[in-house]
Design a protein around this motif. Structure first.
Motif, short mmCIF file in Angstrom:
data_model
loop_
_atom_site.label_atom_id
_atom_site.label_comp_id
_atom_site.label_asym_id
_atom_site.label_seq_id
_atom_site.Cartn_x
_atom_site.Cartn_y
_atom_site.Cartn_z
N ARG A 38 0.86 -1.18 0.00
CA ARG A 38 0.00 0.00 0.00
C ARG A 38 0.89 1.22 0.00
O ARG A 38 1.96 1.24 0.62
CB ARG A 38 -0.93 0.00 1.21
CG ARG A 38 -1.87 -1.20 1.23
CD ARG A 38 -2.72 -1.28 -0.06
NE ARG A 38 -3.55 -2.47 -0.11
CZ ARG A 38 -3.32 -3.51 -0.92
NH1 ARG A 38 -2.28 -3.51 -1.73
NH2 ARG A 38 -4.15 -4.52 -0.92
N PHE A 39 0.46 2.25 -0.70
CA PHE A 39 1.33 3.39 -0.93
C PHE A 39 0.53 4.66 -1.17
O PHE A 39 -0.69 4.61 -1.34
CB PHE A 39 2.23 3.13 -2.14
CG PHE A 39 1.51 2.52 -3.33
CD1 PHE A 39 0.77 3.30 -4.20
CD2 PHE A 39 1.57 1.15 -3.56
CE1 PHE A 39 0.12 2.74 -5.28
CE2 PHE A 39 0.92 0.59 -4.64
CZ PHE A 39 0.19 1.38 -5.50
N ARG A 40 1.24 5.76 -1.17
CA ARG A 40 0.68 7.07 -1.53
C ARG A 40 1.26 7.45 -2.88
O ARG A 40 2.31 6.97 -3.28
CB ARG A 40 1.06 8.13 -0.51
CG ARG A 40 0.46 7.92 0.84
CD ARG A 40 0.81 9.07 1.76
NE ARG A 40 0.43 8.73 3.12
CZ ARG A 40 1.09 9.12 4.18
NH1 ARG A 40 2.16 9.88 4.05
NH2 ARG A 40 0.69 8.76 5.37
N LEU A 41 0.58 8.38 -3.54
CA LEU A 41 1.04 8.82 -4.85
C LEU A 41 1.45 10.28 -4.82
O LEU A 41 0.76 11.11 -4.23
CB LEU A 41 -0.07 8.64 -5.89
CG LEU A 41 -0.60 7.22 -6.06
CD1 LEU A 41 -1.75 7.21 -7.06
CD2 LEU A 41 0.51 6.29 -6.50
N HIS A 42 2.57 10.59 -5.45
CA HIS A 42 3.01 11.96 -5.69
C HIS A 42 2.93 12.84 -4.44
O HIS A 42 2.31 13.89 -4.45
CB HIS A 42 2.20 12.59 -6.82
CG HIS A 42 2.08 11.69 -8.02
ND1 HIS A 42 3.13 11.43 -8.84
CD2 HIS A 42 1.04 10.98 -8.50
CE1 HIS A 42 2.74 10.59 -9.80
NE2 HIS A 42 1.48 10.29 -9.60
N ASP A 43 3.57 12.42 -3.40
CA ASP A 43 3.55 13.14 -2.12
C ASP A 43 4.31 14.45 -2.26
O ASP A 43 5.53 14.46 -2.35
CB ASP A 43 4.15 12.27 -1.02
CG ASP A 43 3.94 12.86 0.36
OD1 ASP A 43 3.68 14.08 0.46
OD2 ASP A 43 4.03 12.09 1.34
N ARG A 44 3.59 15.54 -2.25
CA ARG A 44 4.21 16.86 -2.46
C ARG A 44 5.00 17.34 -1.25
O ARG A 44 5.74 18.31 -1.35
CB ARG A 44 3.13 17.87 -2.84
CG ARG A 44 2.45 17.46 -4.16
CD ARG A 44 1.39 18.43 -4.55
NE ARG A 44 2.06 19.53 -5.25
CZ ARG A 44 1.48 20.64 -5.60
NH1 ARG A 44 0.21 20.84 -5.32
NH2 ARG A 44 2.13 21.57 -6.23
N SER A 45 4.87 16.65 -0.14
CA SER A 45 5.63 17.07 1.05
C SER A 45 7.06 16.53 1.01
O SER A 45 7.89 16.94 1.82
CB SER A 45 4.92 16.60 2.32
OG SER A 45 4.99 15.19 2.43
N LEU A 46 7.35 15.63 0.09
CA LEU A 46 8.69 15.07 -0.03
C LEU A 46 9.43 15.69 -1.21
O LEU A 46 8.81 16.07 -2.21
CB LEU A 46 8.62 13.55 -0.23
CG LEU A 46 8.12 12.74 0.95
CD1 LEU A 46 7.94 11.28 0.57
CD2 LEU A 46 9.08 12.87 2.12
N PRO A 47 10.75 15.78 -1.12
CA PRO A 47 11.53 16.33 -2.24
C PRO A 47 11.31 15.52 -3.51
O PRO A 47 11.32 14.29 -3.48
CB PRO A 47 12.98 16.20 -1.77
CG PRO A 47 12.92 16.07 -0.30
CD PRO A 47 11.61 15.41 0.01
N GLY A 48 11.08 16.19 -4.61
CA GLY A 48 10.93 15.55 -5.90
C GLY A 48 9.56 14.97 -6.19
O GLY A 48 9.35 14.36 -7.23
N ASN A 49 8.61 15.13 -5.27
CA ASN A 49 7.26 14.57 -5.45
C ASN A 49 7.34 13.13 -5.97
O ASN A 49 6.93 12.86 -7.10
CB ASN A 49 6.42 15.41 -6.41
CG ASN A 49 6.23 16.82 -5.96
OD1 ASN A 49 6.35 17.11 -4.78
ND2 ASN A 49 5.95 17.70 -6.90
#
Length: 151
Positions: A38-49
């Motif tokens: 299970r995962f998240r997509l395109h996390d904008r809080s992390l460097p490089g999304n």
């Protein structure tokens, strides 16, 4: 060499190139989800999304396009039109990739890269093999992971 299409058509063509939800990314997502991850997509809080984020494993996975990231494989060829523009753009993309890698490592995130040539073209690997490598990496504690097409 002059472009063979008008600037308006070229603009439309370039606007149609996806940055998210690309075919390689969707293949990885489907396979990893089917494997129980299970995962998240395109996390904008992390460097490089990052394309795919696995918070449980403190790991991120990027599906890099060989052209846009200047990968040294058969899918990458320097464009003959506007060579200065493209060299600047590709070199900048590589610099951004290096900064993102450093930032993620500093923040304690493990990083994986699946190159487009691993899933497409004459050097592609079986999708099952690519997914098995990703699963193995996720379950390990290896900080950096990279998979590309066979030589």
């Amino acid at each position: 060499m002059a472009d063979i299409v008008t600037p308006e058509i070229r603009s439309q063509m370039m606007a149609g190139i996806r940055g998210k939800n690309t075919k390689p990314e969707l293949v990885l997502r489907r396979g990893l989800h089917a494997a129980g991850f299970r995962f998240r997509l395109h996390d904008r809080s992390l460097p490089g999304n990052p394309d795919i984020v696995f918070p449980r494993y403190r790991a991120v996975l990027f599906a890099h396009g060989c052209f846009w990231h200047g990968h040294d494989c058969h899918l990458f060829k320097w464009p003959s039109s506007r060579p200065d523009f493209w060299r600047t753009k590709i070199h900048r993309n590589r610099e951004v990739d290096a900064r993102v890698t450093a930032s993620l490592q500093q923040a304690g995130w493990r990083q994986g890269i699946v190159w487009e040539c691993a899933l497409k073209g004459r050097t592609r690997l079986p999708i099952e093999a690519v997914l098995a490598e990703c699963v193995s990496w996720l379950q390990s504690d290896v900080p950096l992971f990279e998979i590309m097409g066979s030589a």
